[in-house]
Write a protein that holds these residues in place. Structure first.
Motif, PDB file in Angstrom:
ATOM      1  N   GLN A  72       0.825  -1.177  -0.082  1.00 31.27           N
ATOM      2  CA  GLN A  72      -0.008  -0.042   0.112  1.00 31.27           C
ATOM      3  C   GLN A  72       0.790   1.279  -0.040  1.00 31.27           C
ATOM      4  N   CYS A  73       2.224   0.932  -0.040  1.00 30.34           N
ATOM      5  CA  CYS A  73       3.037   2.392   0.094  1.00 30.34           C
ATOM      6  C   CYS A  73       4.553   2.232  -0.365  1.00 30.34           C
ATOM      7  N   THR A  74       5.179   3.299  -0.622  1.00 22.20           N
ATOM      8  CA  THR A  74       6.462   3.121  -0.868  1.00 22.20           C
ATOM      9  C   THR A  74       7.090   3.351   0.762  1.00 22.20           C
ATOM     10  N   GLN A  75       8.322   2.915   0.638  1.00 21.50           N
ATOM     11  CA  GLN A  75       9.168   2.984   1.929  1.00 21.50           C
ATOM     12  C   GLN A  75      10.413   3.640   1.804  1.00 21.50           C
ATOM     13  N   CYS A  76      10.853   4.538   2.582  1.00 21.28           N
ATOM     14  CA  CYS A  76      12.203   5.200   2.420  1.00 21.28           C
ATOM     15  C   CYS A  76      12.784   4.792   3.860  1.00 21.28           C
ATOM     16  N   LEU A  77      14.303   4.466   3.756  1.00 19.58           N
ATOM     17  CA  LEU A  77      15.009   4.230   4.728  1.00 19.58           C
ATOM     18  C   LEU A  77      16.383   4.665   4.494  1.00 19.58           C
ATOM     19  N   GLY A  78      17.005   5.264   5.701  1.00 22.95           N
ATOM     20  CA  GLY A  78      18.462   5.586   5.429  1.00 22.95           C
ATOM     21  C   GLY A  78      19.052   5.544   6.923  1.00 22.95           C
ATOM     22  N   SER A  79      20.538   5.470   7.066  1.00 22.67           N
ATOM     23  CA  SER A  79      20.722   5.371   8.525  1.00 22.67           C
ATOM     24  C   SER A  79      21.386   6.768   8.573  1.00 22.67           C
ATOM     25  N   LEU A  80      21.332   7.030   9.867  1.00 22.24           N
ATOM     26  CA  LEU A  80      21.938   8.098  10.584  1.00 22.24           C
ATOM     27  C   LEU A  80      23.564   8.184  10.693  1.00 22.24           C
ATOM     28  N   GLU A  81      24.271   9.103  11.176  1.00 25.00           N
ATOM     29  CA  GLU A  81      25.539   9.070  11.449  1.00 25.00           C
ATOM     30  C   GLU A  81      26.379   8.468  10.337  1.00 25.00           C
ATOM     31  N   ASN A 136      12.833   6.356   8.641  1.00 27.70           N
ATOM     32  CA  ASN A 136      12.142   5.477   8.118  1.00 27.70           C
ATOM     33  C   ASN A 136      10.797   6.139   7.807  1.00 27.70           C
ATOM     34  N   LEU A 137      10.417   6.219   6.574  1.00 32.87           N
ATOM     35  CA  LEU A 137       9.276   6.847   6.019  1.00 32.87           C
ATOM     36  C   LEU A 137       8.109   5.789   5.442  1.00 32.87           C
ATOM     37  N   GLU A 138       7.180   5.638   5.781  1.00 28.92           N
ATOM     38  CA  GLU A 138       5.935   4.717   5.559  1.00 28.92           C
ATOM     39  C   GLU A 138       4.950   5.260   6.124  1.00 28.92           C
ATOM     40  N   LEU A 139       3.623   4.478   6.131  1.00 32.41           N
ATOM     41  CA  LEU A 139       2.429   4.925   6.611  1.00 32.41           C
ATOM     42  C   LEU A 139       2.368   4.612   8.111  1.00 32.41           C
ATOM     43  N   SER A 140       1.358   5.316   8.839  1.00 28.31           N
ATOM     44  CA  SER A 140       1.360   5.142  10.270  1.00 28.31           C
ATOM     45  C   SER A 140       1.034   3.495  10.599  1.00 28.31           C
ATOM     46  N   ASP A 141       0.463   2.888   9.777  1.00 23.98           N
ATOM     47  CA  ASP A 141      -0.301   1.601  10.033  1.00 23.98           C
ATOM     48  C   ASP A 141       0.475   0.445   9.194  1.00 23.98           C
ATOM     49  N   THR A 142       1.718   0.560   8.546  1.00 22.10           N
ATOM     50  CA  THR A 142       2.076  -0.256   7.599  1.00 22.10           C
ATOM     51  C   THR A 142       2.535  -1.405   8.389  1.00 22.10           C
ATOM     52  N   ASN A 143       3.029  -1.365   9.226  1.00 21.78           N
ATOM     53  CA  ASN A 143       3.417  -2.675  10.150  1.00 21.78           C
ATOM     54  C   ASN A 143       2.223  -3.411  10.844  1.00 21.78           C
ATOM     55  N   VAL A 144       1.121  -2.923  10.705  1.00 17.98           N
ATOM     56  CA  VAL A 144      -0.241  -3.497  11.238  1.00 17.98           C
ATOM     57  C   VAL A 144      -1.014  -4.061  10.198  1.00 17.98           C
ATOM     58  N   VAL A 145      -1.461  -3.263   9.179  1.00 15.88           N
ATOM     59  CA  VAL A 145      -2.223  -3.936   7.989  1.00 15.88           C
ATOM     60  C   VAL A 145      -1.628  -4.344   6.658  1.00 15.88           C
ATOM     61  N   ASP A 146      -0.254  -3.840   6.492  1.00 17.84           N
ATOM     62  CA  ASP A 146       0.343  -3.804   5.257  1.00 17.84           C
ATOM     63  C   ASP A 146       1.700  -4.568   5.200  1.00 17.84           C
ATOM     64  N   HIS A 147       1.941  -5.685   6.062  1.00 21.71           N
ATOM     65  CA  HIS A 147       3.034  -6.477   6.196  1.00 21.71           C
ATOM     66  C   HIS A 147       2.958  -7.787   6.072  1.00 21.71           C
ATOM     67  N   PHE A 148       3.491  -8.059   4.501  1.00 22.16           N
ATOM     68  CA  PHE A 148       3.389  -9.481   4.286  1.00 22.16           C
ATOM     69  C   PHE A 148       4.632 -10.063   4.246  1.00 22.16           C
ATOM     70  N   THR A 149       4.806 -11.145   4.995  1.00 26.88           N
ATOM     71  CA  THR A 149       6.193 -11.835   5.161  1.00 26.88           C
ATOM     72  C   THR A 149       6.160 -13.222   4.608  1.00 26.88           C
ATOM     73  N   HIS A 150       7.213 -13.489   3.898  1.00 26.69           N
ATOM     74  CA  HIS A 150       7.492 -14.957   3.452  1.00 26.69           C
ATOM     75  C   HIS A 150       8.507 -15.252   4.370  1.00 26.69           C
ATOM     76  N   ASN A 151       8.487 -16.735   4.924  1.00 26.84           N
ATOM     77  CA  ASN A 151       9.432 -17.463   5.788  1.00 26.84           C
ATOM     78  C   ASN A 151      10.177 -18.430   4.891  1.00 26.84           C
ATOM     79  N   PHE A 152      11.414 -18.136   4.643  1.00 28.23           N
ATOM     80  CA  PHE A 152      12.157 -19.069   3.726  1.00 28.23           C
ATOM     81  C   PHE A 152      12.656 -20.295   4.611  1.00 28.23           C
ATOM     82  N   ARG A 153      12.507 -20.256   5.936  1.00 25.87           N
ATOM     83  CA  ARG A 153      12.831 -21.425   6.720  1.00 25.87           C
ATOM     84  C   ARG A 153      12.029 -22.380   6.829  1.00 25.87           C
ATOM     85  N   THR A 154      10.819 -21.994   6.979  1.00 25.06           N
ATOM     86  CA  THR A 154       9.639 -23.029   6.858  1.00 25.06           C
ATOM     87  C   THR A 154       9.020 -23.379   5.603  1.00 25.06           C
ATOM     88  N   ARG A 155       9.208 -22.433   4.569  1.00 24.03           N
ATOM     89  CA  ARG A 155       8.796 -22.766   3.366  1.00 24.03           C
ATOM     90  C   ARG A 155       9.800 -23.416   2.514  1.00 24.03           C
TER      91      ARG A 155
END
Length: 163
Positions: A72-81, A136-155
């Motif tokens: 549902q959104c783009t995400q921006c990430l960058g390190s500080l320092e 981190n720039l994303e939506l306020s609820d990204t990690n609640v309603v828009d977080h789809f994870t694939h588990n390589f270990r189990t799959r």
């Protein structure tokens, strides 16, 4: 019987805009007063309230067995320092699984940030430091309603290490 987990090494390449293009954008410094253009982060935050925050991560290392995407959104990430960090990515897809053939890892210097396209699979940030703060720039609820994870270990009985 529990099948054994295979550890695959994923070589990290230095990030450049051309090699990162299937996954998003690399954003570097520009002169003050420059007009908005395609070199600026092309954001999609229309599906909610944007959230811009600093997240503190500790002792992440280089190994992973899950990968996530946000549809549902783009995400921006960058390190500080100015700290260097690592990210594994796979391009957006209609499938519920990432394409292993197109998965890559990047070494990201502390003088730029990345914008992940909508739906880009990502694992990280990873790093060798004890602690790194990331903006981190994303939506306020990204990690609640828009977080789809694939588990390589189990799959697929896989783990990855970025080298």
């Amino acid at each position: 019987m529990n099948p054994s987990i295979i550890l695959k090494q994923l070589p990290a390449q230095i990030i450049i805009p051309e090699s990162f293009q299937p996954y998003g954008q690399v954003i570097t410094a520009s002169v003050d007063g420059k007009n908005y253009d395609q070199t600026d982060a092309q954001l999609d935050l229309q599906n909610g309230i944007p959230r811009f925050y600093i997240m503190r991560l500790e002792k992440r290392g280089r190994k992973f067995h899950t990968i996530t995407r946000h549809n549902q959104c783009t995400q921006c990430l960058g390190s500080l320092e100015g700290k260097e960090w690592l990210m594994a990515v796979a391009p957006p897809s209609v499938s519920s699984e990432p394409n292993l053939e197109q998965m890559m890892a990047f070494r990201i210097p502390g003088n730029c940030f990345i914008k992940l396209d909508v739906g880009t699979w990502h694992a990280g940030p990873y790093f060798d430091h004890d602690v790194v703060d990331f903006y981190n720039l994303e939506l306020s609820d990204t990690n609640v309603v828009d977080h789809f994870t694939h588990n390589f270990r189990t799959r697929q009985h896989l783990e990855f290490e970025i080298v």
